[in-house]
Design an enzyme around this catalytic site. Structure first.
Site, PDB file in Angstrom:
ATOM      1  N   PRO A   1       8.624 -78.353   4.449  1.00  0.00           N
ATOM      2  CA  PRO A   1       8.196 -78.212   3.058  1.00  0.00           C
ATOM      3  C   PRO A   1       7.468 -77.153   2.748  1.00  0.00           C
ATOM      4  O   PRO A   1       6.642 -76.670   3.254  1.00  0.00           O
ATOM      5  CB  PRO A   1       7.448 -79.564   3.164  1.00  0.00           C
ATOM      6  N   ASN A   2       7.835 -76.660   1.420  1.00  0.00           N
ATOM      7  CA  ASN A   2       6.927 -75.677   0.751  1.00  0.00           C
ATOM      8  C   ASN A   2       7.206 -74.365   1.300  1.00  0.00           C
ATOM      9  O   ASN A   2       6.893 -73.061   0.607  1.00  0.00           O
ATOM     10  CB  ASN A   2       5.528 -75.923   0.630  1.00  0.00           C
TER      11      ASN A   2
ATOM     12  N   ARG B   1       3.659 -69.018  -3.134  1.00  0.00           N
ATOM     13  CA  ARG B   1       2.762 -70.066  -2.466  1.00  0.00           C
ATOM     14  C   ARG B   1       1.673 -69.618  -1.689  1.00  0.00           C
ATOM     15  O   ARG B   1       1.894 -68.460  -0.753  1.00  0.00           O
ATOM     16  CB  ARG B   1       3.629 -70.978  -1.390  1.00  0.00           C
TER      17      ARG B   1
ATOM     18  N   TYR C   1       0.280 -66.530   3.348  1.00  0.00           N
ATOM     19  CA  TYR C   1       1.528 -66.649   3.701  1.00  0.00           C
ATOM     20  C   TYR C   1       2.185 -65.208   3.328  1.00  0.00           C
ATOM     21  O   TYR C   1       3.596 -65.127   3.762  1.00  0.00           O
ATOM     22  CB  TYR C   1       2.486 -67.643   3.173  1.00  0.00           C
TER      23      TYR C   1
ATOM     24  N   ASN D   1       9.840 -74.192  11.906  1.00  0.00           N
ATOM     25  CA  ASN D   1       8.514 -74.227  11.348  1.00  0.00           C
ATOM     26  C   ASN D   1       8.326 -75.449  10.673  1.00  0.00           C
ATOM     27  O   ASN D   1       9.135 -75.569   9.656  1.00  0.00           O
ATOM     28  CB  ASN D   1       8.272 -73.045  10.660  1.00  0.00           C
TER      29      ASN D   1
ATOM     30  N   ALA E   1       3.678 -78.618   6.881  1.00  0.00           N
ATOM     31  CA  ALA E   1       2.994 -79.696   7.126  1.00  0.00           C
ATOM     32  C   ALA E   1       3.518 -80.723   7.860  1.00  0.00           C
ATOM     33  O   ALA E   1       2.642 -81.632   8.472  1.00  0.00           O
ATOM     34  CB  ALA E   1       2.708 -80.093   5.514  1.00  0.00           C
TER      35      ALA E   1
ATOM     36  N   GLU F   1       8.403 -73.732  18.438  1.00  0.00           N
ATOM     37  CA  GLU F   1       7.703 -73.640  17.023  1.00  0.00           C
ATOM     38  C   GLU F   1       7.117 -72.819  16.586  1.00  0.00           C
ATOM     39  O   GLU F   1       6.495 -71.834  17.288  1.00  0.00           O
ATOM     40  CB  GLU F   1       6.784 -74.750  17.468  1.00  0.00           C
TER      41      GLU F   1
ATOM     42  N   HIS G   1       4.777 -70.730  13.405  1.00  0.00           N
ATOM     43  CA  HIS G   1       3.872 -70.859  12.094  1.00  0.00           C
ATOM     44  C   HIS G   1       3.733 -69.540  11.715  1.00  0.00           C
ATOM     45  O   HIS G   1       3.146 -68.708  12.455  1.00  0.00           O
ATOM     46  CB  HIS G   1       2.721 -71.679  12.480  1.00  0.00           C
TER      47      HIS G   1
ATOM     48  N   ARG H   1      -7.484 -73.076  11.165  1.00  0.00           N
ATOM     49  CA  ARG H   1      -7.525 -73.536   9.728  1.00  0.00           C
ATOM     50  C   ARG H   1      -8.217 -74.857   9.824  1.00  0.00           C
ATOM     51  O   ARG H   1      -9.245 -75.097  10.772  1.00  0.00           O
ATOM     52  CB  ARG H   1      -6.189 -73.464   9.135  1.00  0.00           C
TER      53      ARG H   1
HETATM   54  C1  DQA Z   1       2.192 -73.555   8.465  1.00  0.00           C
HETATM   55  C2  DQA Z   1       0.880 -74.105   8.651  1.00  0.00           C
HETATM   56  C3  DQA Z   1       0.879 -75.486   8.114  1.00  0.00           C
HETATM   57  O1  DQA Z   1      -0.382 -75.990   8.533  1.00  0.00           O
HETATM   58  C4  DQA Z   1       1.252 -75.463   6.962  1.00  0.00           C
HETATM   59  O2  DQA Z   1       0.966 -76.878   6.377  1.00  0.00           O
HETATM   60  C5  DQA Z   1       2.620 -75.034   6.209  1.00  0.00           C
HETATM   61  C6  DQA Z   1       2.795 -73.662   6.977  1.00  0.00           C
HETATM   62  C7  DQA Z   1       2.451 -72.076   8.760  1.00  0.00           C
HETATM   63  O3  DQA Z   1       3.811 -71.649   8.664  1.00  0.00           O
HETATM   64  O4  DQA Z   1       1.213 -71.526   8.861  1.00  0.00           O
HETATM   65  O5  DQA Z   1       2.971 -75.523   5.338  1.00  0.00           O
HETATM   66  O6  DQA Z   1       3.441 -74.107   8.982  1.00  0.00           O
END
Ligand code: DQA
Length: 144
Positions: A9-10, A17, A22, A73, A76, A97, A99, A106
């Site tokens: 998501p997002n 964003r 990011y 990835n 959230a 995984e 990120h 964080r």
């Molecule tokens: C994320 C880190 C997550 O905590 C966050 O909710 C994201 C992006 C990252 O790529 O750094 O949406 O996965």
């Protein structure tokens, strides 16, 4: 080798964003970058991005028998989803995984990753480069 790259998501809003976290490049830029590296490495990549947990579970299940590995990835859902953990364990595919940021540095609620125990590796805090590193990881283990 065919690798499925899943983004949660997002991440479709990359570039818009929180660019200070990011970056300013878009999701399409990320896809293009991964495609270029896959071409260079001689592997095939497919992509799924969804804001819905169930769609991500379906994508992982759909990889069974069709893909050799998964790069994910979960955004959230990393910090909430036992369903994604179960799906990765169910299909048994090598999974990395990724990120963009380092969630461990964080907020406290980002310090838990439900999927991490089911993954071969976790790459954090390297921006888009983390996905390319994950591709190379799979190519390198195939060579061993
Ligand atoms: C994320 C880190 C997550 O905590 C966050 O909710 C994201 C992006 C990252 O790529 O750094 O949406 O996965």
């Amino acid at each position: 080798m065919h690798i499925l790259v899943i983004n949660g998501p997002n991440l479709n809003l990359l570039g818009i964003r929180e660019p200070e976290l990011y970056g300013e490049a878009s999701y399409d830029d990320l896809v293009s970058l991964i495609e270029a590296e896959a071409l260079r490495l001689g592997i095939v990549v497919s992509f799924v991005q969804s804001n819905c947990e169930g769609t991500l579970v379906d994508a992982i299940q759909g990889a069974y028998g069709t893909m050799d590995a998964i790069i994910i990835n979960p955004a959230a859902y990393t910090h909430t989803s036992i369903a994604l953990l179960d799906a990765i364990k169910a299909v048994g595919l090598p999974t990395i995984e990724v990120h963009l940021t380092n969630p461990d540095e964080r907020e406290d609620f980002r310090k838990v990753s439900y999927i991490r125990p089911a993954c071969q590796a976790t790459i954090t805090g390297q921006g888009f480069e983390g996905y390319l590193e994950a591709l190379r990881f799979f190519v390198d283990i195939k060579k061993l």
